[in-house]
Design an enzyme around this catalytic site. Structure first.
Site, PDB file in Angstrom:
ATOM      1  N   ASP A 184       0.868  -1.185   0.000  1.00 39.08           N
ATOM      2  CA  ASP A 184       0.000   0.000   0.000  1.00 39.08           C
ATOM      3  C   ASP A 184       0.903   1.233   0.000  1.00 39.08           C
ATOM      4  OD1 ASP A 184      -1.800   2.145   1.003  1.00 39.08           O
ATOM      5  OD2 ASP A 184      -3.203   0.476   1.287  1.00 39.08           O
ATOM      6  N   ALA A 199      -2.772   5.995  -7.043  1.00 41.67           N
ATOM      7  CA  ALA A 199      -3.164   7.315  -6.543  1.00 41.67           C
ATOM      8  C   ALA A 199      -4.648   7.327  -6.231  1.00 41.67           C
ATOM      9  CB  ALA A 199      -2.893   8.397  -7.599  1.00 41.67           C
ATOM     10  N   THR A 229       0.523  14.966 -14.036  1.00 41.13           N
ATOM     11  CA  THR A 229      -0.778  15.197 -14.668  1.00 41.13           C
ATOM     12  C   THR A 229      -0.957  16.631 -15.154  1.00 41.13           C
ATOM     13  OG1 THR A 229      -3.143  15.440 -14.128  1.00 41.13           O
ATOM     14  CG2 THR A 229      -1.633  15.510 -12.285  1.00 41.13           C
ATOM     15  N   GLU A 248      -3.431  18.259 -14.533  1.00 38.89           N
ATOM     16  CA  GLU A 248      -4.091  18.977 -13.442  1.00 38.89           C
ATOM     17  C   GLU A 248      -3.103  19.898 -12.707  1.00 38.89           C
ATOM     18  OE1 GLU A 248      -7.521  19.021 -12.120  1.00 38.89           O
ATOM     19  OE2 GLU A 248      -7.663  18.552 -14.233  1.00 38.89           O
ATOM     20  N   TYR A 265      -6.154  17.137  -5.281  1.00 44.35           N
ATOM     21  CA  TYR A 265      -5.464  16.163  -6.144  1.00 44.35           C
ATOM     22  C   TYR A 265      -4.293  16.839  -6.868  1.00 44.35           C
ATOM     23  CZ  TYR A 265      -4.622  13.328 -10.335  1.00 44.35           C
ATOM     24  OH  TYR A 265      -4.023  12.613 -11.351  1.00 44.35           O
ATOM     25  N   LYS A 315      -0.327  16.033  -6.437  1.00 46.97           N
ATOM     26  CA  LYS A 315       0.498  15.626  -7.590  1.00 46.97           C
ATOM     27  C   LYS A 315       1.682  16.581  -7.786  1.00 46.97           C
ATOM     28  CE  LYS A 315      -1.283  11.866  -9.552  1.00 46.97           C
ATOM     29  NZ  LYS A 315      -0.525  10.643  -9.839  1.00 46.97           N
ATOM     30  N   HIS A 361      -6.504  10.782 -20.431  1.00 51.16           N
ATOM     31  CA  HIS A 361      -6.537   9.666 -21.388  1.00 51.16           C
ATOM     32  C   HIS A 361      -7.547   8.641 -20.882  1.00 51.16           C
ATOM     33  CE1 HIS A 361      -3.112   9.391 -18.658  1.00 51.16           C
ATOM     34  NE2 HIS A 361      -3.395   8.098 -18.564  1.00 51.16           N
ATOM     35  N   ARG A 384     -11.844   2.789 -18.557  1.00 52.66           N
ATOM     36  CA  ARG A 384     -11.872   3.964 -17.690  1.00 52.66           C
ATOM     37  C   ARG A 384     -12.896   3.757 -16.569  1.00 52.66           C
ATOM     38  NH1 ARG A 384      -9.121   8.230 -15.657  1.00 52.66           N
ATOM     39  NH2 ARG A 384      -9.475  10.175 -16.789  1.00 52.66           N
TER      40      ARG A 384
HETATM   41  P1  NAP Z   1      -7.187   4.793 -11.709  1.00 54.49           P
HETATM   42  O1  NAP Z   1      -7.863   3.952 -12.732  1.00 54.49           O
HETATM   43  O2  NAP Z   1      -8.012   5.632 -10.789  1.00 54.49           O
HETATM   44  O3  NAP Z   1      -6.257   3.826 -10.830  1.00 54.49           O
HETATM   45  C1  NAP Z   1      -5.707   4.253  -9.622  1.00 54.49           C
HETATM   46  C2  NAP Z   1      -4.936   3.103  -9.020  1.00 54.49           C
HETATM   47  O4  NAP Z   1      -4.353   3.533  -7.780  1.00 54.49           O
HETATM   48  C3  NAP Z   1      -5.793   1.868  -8.691  1.00 54.49           C
HETATM   49  O5  NAP Z   1      -5.121   0.721  -9.099  1.00 54.49           O
HETATM   50  C4  NAP Z   1      -5.880   1.909  -7.169  1.00 54.49           C
HETATM   51  O6  NAP Z   1      -5.991   0.641  -6.575  1.00 54.49           O
HETATM   52  C5  NAP Z   1      -4.510   2.486  -6.839  1.00 54.49           C
HETATM   53  N1  NAP Z   1      -4.449   2.964  -5.462  1.00 54.49           N
HETATM   54  C6  NAP Z   1      -5.327   3.768  -4.820  1.00 54.49           C
HETATM   55  N2  NAP Z   1      -4.966   3.912  -3.534  1.00 54.49           N
HETATM   56  C7  NAP Z   1      -3.839   3.176  -3.346  1.00 54.49           C
HETATM   57  C8  NAP Z   1      -3.013   2.910  -2.235  1.00 54.49           C
HETATM   58  N3  NAP Z   1      -3.266   3.411  -1.026  1.00 54.49           N
HETATM   59  N4  NAP Z   1      -1.921   2.118  -2.419  1.00 54.49           N
HETATM   60  C9  NAP Z   1      -1.661   1.568  -3.637  1.00 54.49           C
HETATM   61  N5  NAP Z   1      -2.421   1.773  -4.721  1.00 54.49           N
HETATM   62  C10 NAP Z   1      -3.505   2.570  -4.588  1.00 54.49           C
HETATM   63  O7  NAP Z   1      -6.134   5.780 -12.407  1.00 54.49           O
HETATM   64  P2  NAP Z   1      -5.574   5.770 -13.923  1.00 54.49           P
HETATM   65  O8  NAP Z   1      -6.509   6.547 -14.767  1.00 54.49           O
HETATM   66  O9  NAP Z   1      -5.160   4.402 -14.284  1.00 54.49           O
HETATM   67  O10 NAP Z   1      -4.284   6.687 -13.742  1.00 54.49           O
HETATM   68  C11 NAP Z   1      -3.022   6.145 -13.361  1.00 54.49           C
HETATM   69  C12 NAP Z   1      -2.189   7.246 -12.726  1.00 54.49           C
HETATM   70  O11 NAP Z   1      -2.004   8.316 -13.653  1.00 54.49           O
HETATM   71  C13 NAP Z   1      -2.793   7.884 -11.484  1.00 54.49           C
HETATM   72  O12 NAP Z   1      -1.741   8.213 -10.620  1.00 54.49           O
HETATM   73  C14 NAP Z   1      -3.451   9.146 -12.004  1.00 54.49           C
HETATM   74  O13 NAP Z   1      -3.531  10.107 -10.985  1.00 54.49           O
HETATM   75  C15 NAP Z   1      -2.480   9.538 -13.096  1.00 54.49           C
HETATM   76  N6  NAP Z   1      -3.028  10.276 -14.228  1.00 54.49           N
HETATM   77  C16 NAP Z   1      -4.125   9.798 -14.881  1.00 54.49           C
HETATM   78  C17 NAP Z   1      -4.583  10.478 -16.002  1.00 54.49           C
HETATM   79  C18 NAP Z   1      -5.777   9.982 -16.781  1.00 54.49           C
HETATM   80  O14 NAP Z   1      -6.335  10.763 -17.557  1.00 54.49           O
HETATM   81  N7  NAP Z   1      -6.137   8.722 -16.657  1.00 54.49           N
HETATM   82  C19 NAP Z   1      -3.914  11.622 -16.456  1.00 54.49           C
HETATM   83  C20 NAP Z   1      -2.782  12.055 -15.758  1.00 54.49           C
HETATM   84  C21 NAP Z   1      -2.331  11.359 -14.658  1.00 54.49           C
HETATM   85  P3  NAP Z   1      -7.367   0.067  -5.940  1.00 54.49           P
HETATM   86  O15 NAP Z   1      -8.041  -0.671  -7.046  1.00 54.49           O
HETATM   87  O16 NAP Z   1      -6.900  -0.814  -4.854  1.00 54.49           O
HETATM   88  O17 NAP Z   1      -8.171   1.255  -5.479  1.00 54.49           O
HETATM   89  O1  F7E Z   2     -13.650  15.532 -15.405  1.00 56.84           O
HETATM   90  C1  F7E Z   2     -16.397  17.912 -15.913  1.00 56.84           C
HETATM   91  C2  F7E Z   2     -15.474  18.115 -14.727  1.00 56.84           C
HETATM   92  O2  F7E Z   2     -13.495  13.675 -13.748  1.00 56.84           O
HETATM   93  C3  F7E Z   2     -13.425  16.185 -16.623  1.00 56.84           C
HETATM   94  C4  F7E Z   2      -8.293  12.283 -13.885  1.00 56.84           C
HETATM   95  O3  F7E Z   2      -7.873  11.123 -14.576  1.00 56.84           O
HETATM   96  O4  F7E Z   2      -7.769  13.676 -15.758  1.00 56.84           O
HETATM   97  C5  F7E Z   2      -8.808  13.292 -14.881  1.00 56.84           C
HETATM   98  O5  F7E Z   2      -9.298  14.421 -14.166  1.00 56.84           O
HETATM   99  C6  F7E Z   2     -14.259  17.451 -16.696  1.00 56.84           C
HETATM  100  C7  F7E Z   2     -14.153  18.345 -15.460  1.00 56.84           C
HETATM  101  O6  F7E Z   2     -11.517  14.225 -15.245  1.00 56.84           O
HETATM  102  C8  F7E Z   2     -19.151  15.860 -14.762  1.00 56.84           C
HETATM  103  O7  F7E Z   2     -15.925  19.216 -13.932  1.00 56.84           O
HETATM  104  C9  F7E Z   2     -18.905  17.727 -15.823  1.00 56.84           C
HETATM  105  O8  F7E Z   2     -14.080  19.693 -15.879  1.00 56.84           O
HETATM  106  O9  F7E Z   2     -13.449  13.126 -16.207  1.00 56.84           O
HETATM  107  P1  F7E Z   2     -13.078  14.038 -15.124  1.00 56.84           P
HETATM  108  P2  F7E Z   2     -10.494  15.332 -14.686  1.00 56.84           P
HETATM  109  O10 F7E Z   2     -11.041  16.048 -13.520  1.00 56.84           O
HETATM  110  O11 F7E Z   2     -10.059  16.138 -15.852  1.00 56.84           O
HETATM  111  C10 F7E Z   2      -6.621  14.270 -15.122  1.00 56.84           C
HETATM  112  C11 F7E Z   2      -5.605  14.573 -16.194  1.00 56.84           C
HETATM  113  C12 F7E Z   2      -6.118  13.465 -14.001  1.00 56.84           C
HETATM  114  O12 F7E Z   2      -4.922  13.481 -13.719  1.00 56.84           O
HETATM  115  C13 F7E Z   2      -7.125  12.856 -13.096  1.00 56.84           C
HETATM  116  O13 F7E Z   2      -6.540  11.796 -12.348  1.00 56.84           O
HETATM  117  O14 F7E Z   2     -15.633  17.073 -16.785  1.00 56.84           O
HETATM  118  N1  F7E Z   2     -17.661  17.249 -15.571  1.00 56.84           N
HETATM  119  N2  F7E Z   2     -19.838  16.905 -15.332  1.00 56.84           N
HETATM  120  C14 F7E Z   2     -17.777  16.087 -14.915  1.00 56.84           C
HETATM  121  N3  F7E Z   2     -16.848  15.242 -14.465  1.00 56.84           N
HETATM  122  C15 F7E Z   2     -17.275  14.108 -13.837  1.00 56.84           C
HETATM  123  N4  F7E Z   2     -16.367  13.228 -13.382  1.00 56.84           N
HETATM  124  N5  F7E Z   2     -18.618  13.847 -13.655  1.00 56.84           N
HETATM  125  C16 F7E Z   2     -19.601  14.683 -14.094  1.00 56.84           C
HETATM  126  O15 F7E Z   2     -20.782  14.441 -13.931  1.00 56.84           O
END
Ligand code: NAP
Ligand code: F7E
Length: 331
Positions: free
Chosen positions: A60, A84, A130, A132, A154, A158, A184, A189
């Site tokens: 963890d 994360a 990220t 973000e 968040y 980060k 992505h 997702r």
């Molecule tokens: P995700 O689907 O939300 O996966 C998050 C992972 O983190 C899960 O495997 C979760 O495991 C694990 N985790 C949570 N708490 C933990 C803990 N205490 N110890 C160990 N593992 C833990 O995220 P993702 O979209 O694959 O993204 C991967 C990484 O890239 C993340 O760090 C995210 O913040 C970053 N990121 C994502 C995006 C995007 O658009 N997808 C963009 C930029 C950066 P459990 O199943 O056990 O909860």
């Molecule tokens: O929101 C708007 C919301 O939650 C995108 C994570 O992977 O990407 C992700 O973060 C947008 C925001 O992603 C709803 O307000 C409207 O403006 O899909 P999201 P995120 O916040 O951009 C970054 C790069 C990461 O690093 C993060 O880990 O959509 N929005 N209505 C909504 N968003 C959600 N979730 N739900 C709604 O109903």
């Protein structure tokens, strides 16, 4: 002489990126280990079924000893820190937990590498940074030199993890790189994120299982790419002689309204105005209005580029959700 098999440890193996990255590394003949948390993780079965060649190791990000033990056991050449609390909306509700896992978790892993690798420079490190970080953006498009202004717990967590990674690279010579990845997505997702929420609910509306989609801010814009493309960039970063930070993005931005246009059109609905309801529960205390990345450096140095268009991505996700929902109906 045959090259020794490379070993990689992935935190966040149960997440979207963890599964795509593991598939990529297995295709390159890596021995892949995945850190899994909890005594009965509900996603363990999914990983075991999808990725039977991955060895799951208990640990963890909040437990330093477990990270030291995992590194000692796996002896990885490459460590990918994808674990994360990654949902921005949740981070406003649980800021302390987000700081602990998303922020301090990276530091614990870097410390564990410093202790176990002991300056040998064997273990390379990838940090999932990220877009973000840019939050209230200072310039458009955003590149590796754009100043950060995170807008959520968040994003702030980060930023801490990002700067710690840079600091461990500069202080201890660890081969540590940050991928500043823009949004992505994929059929894997999580349903809490807006793309998957829309594509799964559009599929349910098409099948007559649901009437409306409740959404928050429809005006924000994101640079959305396909997760399968982005994990290739993560791997490429760790293959470079020198560690560095890179933006991975498509270079295009789209609004939530455009996402709705493409998703509904895929199921034959042109006018979605009656099917979307604004719901204040999904608004955020502070919003990131517009993100668009400049991936020039990744293209030049890594030879990486996004290969899937926004339309292809959303159509792929709607098709996947139609299949899933139809299978559920047939049961
Ligand atoms: P995700 O689907 O939300 O996966 C998050 C992972 O983190 C899960 O495997 C979760 O495991 C694990 N985790 C949570 N708490 C933990 C803990 N205490 N110890 C160990 N593992 C833990 O995220 P993702 O979209 O694959 O993204 C991967 C990484 O890239 C993340 O760090 C995210 O913040 C970053 N990121 C994502 C995006 C995007 O658009 N997808 C963009 C930029 C950066 P459990 O199943 O056990 O909860
Ligand atoms: O929101 C708007 C919301 O939650 C995108 C994570 O992977 O990407 C992700 O973060 C947008 C925001 O992603 C709803 O307000 C409207 O403006 O899909 P999201 P995120 O916040 O951009 C970054 C790069 C990461 O690093 C993060 O880990 O959509 N929005 N209505 C909504 N968003 C959600 N979730 N739900 C709604 O109903």
């Amino acid at each position: 002489m045959a090259q020794a098999q490379k070993r990689a440890l992935i935190t966040g193996i149960t997440g979207q990126d963890g599964t795509y990255l593991a598939e990529l590394l297995l295709s390159k003949n890596y021995q892949v280990y995945g850190l899994i948390r909890g005594q009965n993780n509900p996603k363990r079965a999914m990983v075991e079924q999808l990725l039977p060649a991955v060895e799951l190791v208990e640990g963890d990000l909040s437990d330093m000893g477990s990270l030291v033990a995992a590194l000692e056991y796996c002896q990885p050449d490459e460590v990918y820190n994808l674990g994360a609390i990654s949902f921005v909306a949740l981070s406003f509700k649980q800021p302390e937990l987000t700081g602990d896992i998303t922020g301090l978790g990276a530091l614990r892993l870097l410390e564990a590498i410093r202790i176990i690798d002991g300056g040998k420079g064997k273990m390379r490190f990838y940090q999932a940074s990220t877009s973000e970080l840019y939050g209230k953006v200072r310039e458009t498009p955003q590149n590796e030199l754009t100043p950060f202004h995170p807008r959520s717990p968040y994003g702030v967590a980060k930023a801490y993890a990002h700067y710690m990674t840079v600091n461990y690279r500069e202080s201890y010579g660890i081969h540590a790189s940050c991928g500043i990845l823009f949004n992505h997505e994929s059929p894997r997702r999580g349903h809490e994120f807006v793309t998957r929420k829309v594509t799964s609910m559009v599929a349910r509306i098409k099948l007559g299982l649901q009437k409306e989609i409740p959404l928050g801010n429809l005006d924000s814009k994101r640079d959305w790419g396909f997760a399968g493309d982005y994990v290739k960039g993560m791997w490429l970063m760790l293959q470079q002689d020198e560690p560095d930070d890179y933006v991975l993005a498509t270079g295009e931005t789209h609004s939530i309204k455009e996402l709705l246009d493409v998703a509904f059109k895929e199921v034959g609905i042109e006018d979605w105005s009656e099917s979307v309801k604004q719901d204040p529960r999904f608004m955020r205390p502070a919003e990131v209005d517009l993100l668009i990345g400049d991936p020039t450096k990744a293209k030049k140095v890594l030879g990486w580029q996004s290969e899937t268009s926004f339309e292809e991505l959303i159509k792929m996700m709607v098709k996947g959700d139609l299949e899933l929902e139809s299978q559920k109906l047939a049961k």
